[in-house]
Design an enzyme around this catalytic site. Sequence first.
Site, PDB file in Angstrom:
ATOM      1  N   GLY A  45       0.846  -1.186   0.000  1.00 36.24           N
ATOM      2  CA  GLY A  45       0.000   0.000   0.000  1.00 36.24           C
ATOM      3  C   GLY A  45       0.882   1.237   0.000  1.00 36.24           C
ATOM      4  N   GLN A  50       3.009   9.865   1.343  1.00 34.28           N
ATOM      5  CA  GLN A  50       4.290   9.162   1.412  1.00 34.28           C
ATOM      6  C   GLN A  50       5.198   9.479   0.231  1.00 34.28           C
ATOM      7  OE1 GLN A  50       2.261   5.196   2.322  1.00 34.28           O
ATOM      8  NE2 GLN A  50       4.213   5.039   3.400  1.00 34.28           N
ATOM      9  N   CYS A 104       5.716   0.083   7.745  1.00 34.62           N
ATOM     10  CA  CYS A 104       5.410   1.202   6.864  1.00 34.62           C
ATOM     11  C   CYS A 104       6.659   1.598   6.091  1.00 34.62           C
ATOM     12  CB  CYS A 104       4.907   2.377   7.706  1.00 34.62           C
ATOM     13  SG  CYS A 104       4.496   3.844   6.773  1.00 34.62           S
ATOM     14  N   LEU A 105       6.507   1.878   4.801  1.00 34.29           N
ATOM     15  CA  LEU A 105       7.651   2.280   3.980  1.00 34.29           C
ATOM     16  C   LEU A 105       8.274   3.586   4.471  1.00 34.29           C
ATOM     17  CD1 LEU A 105       6.243   1.430   0.429  1.00 34.29           C
ATOM     18  CD2 LEU A 105       7.795   0.060   1.838  1.00 34.29           C
ATOM     19  N   HIS A 146      -4.850   1.194   7.221  1.00 32.10           N
ATOM     20  CA  HIS A 146      -3.488   1.725   7.377  1.00 32.10           C
ATOM     21  C   HIS A 146      -3.259   2.882   6.406  1.00 32.10           C
ATOM     22  CE1 HIS A 146       0.972   1.227   8.060  1.00 32.10           C
ATOM     23  NE2 HIS A 146       0.969   1.871   6.906  1.00 32.10           N
ATOM     24  N   GLU A 147      -3.608   2.683   5.138  1.00 27.91           N
ATOM     25  CA  GLU A 147      -3.393   3.739   4.135  1.00 27.91           C
ATOM     26  C   GLU A 147      -4.330   4.919   4.357  1.00 27.91           C
ATOM     27  OE1 GLU A 147      -0.712   3.620   2.466  1.00 27.91           O
ATOM     28  OE2 GLU A 147      -0.350   1.538   3.011  1.00 27.91           O
ATOM     29  N   HIS A 150      -2.957   7.322   6.730  1.00 30.75           N
ATOM     30  CA  HIS A 150      -1.964   8.231   6.143  1.00 30.75           C
ATOM     31  C   HIS A 150      -2.591   9.521   5.628  1.00 30.75           C
ATOM     32  CE1 HIS A 150       1.958   6.395   6.298  1.00 30.75           C
ATOM     33  NE2 HIS A 150       1.499   5.248   5.851  1.00 30.75           N
TER      34      HIS A 150
END
Length: 190
Positions: A45, A50, A104-105, A146-147, A150
Amino acid sequence: MIYPIIPYGDPVLRKIAKDIEPGSIDLIALADDMFETMYAASGVGLAAPQIGKDIRLFVVDGRPMNEGEEEEDIDSSLIDFKKVFVNPTIVDETGEEWGFEEGCLSIPGIRGEVWRPEYVKIHYYTEHWEEKEEVFEGLAARIIQHEYDHIEGILFTDHLNVVKKRLIKNKLTDITRGKVSVDYKMKFPR
């Protein structure tokens, strides 16, 4: 085009993202770039903040989470689960909360157990401006939640318990300073 990932500590990750006006950007091209960026970083995701864009857009592809799994361990919610969410709004979250170790990235090298409801009902538009309202469950629901966090300026670390937050404090500080080793592009402040 592969964008660099914005790291923990950058203010864009804490902003509530803005709605996208139809025709204001090339959604199909941006979504394609976001998928390419996500795949290059081995993610499932990726939200627009991000990559430094404070807009309400995220992409998901949970199919890799089923790769290599035995048939009885395949999560059916992830079959064909590749989507673009434009201007999403969570309508409802229901079901029993369950814990799962998230990462998370934008926060490389840190993982932690996050508890989320098992179902999410979400209203959104596709990259083609088709309006949708769907219910997702299991890992698909979790990836969406989760996304979605963000674009609301929330990170998975905000959901961790106090002890875990204390344990990762120094690692988070290192990330903000660019002291992290990843095999994908990141953009640290100068």
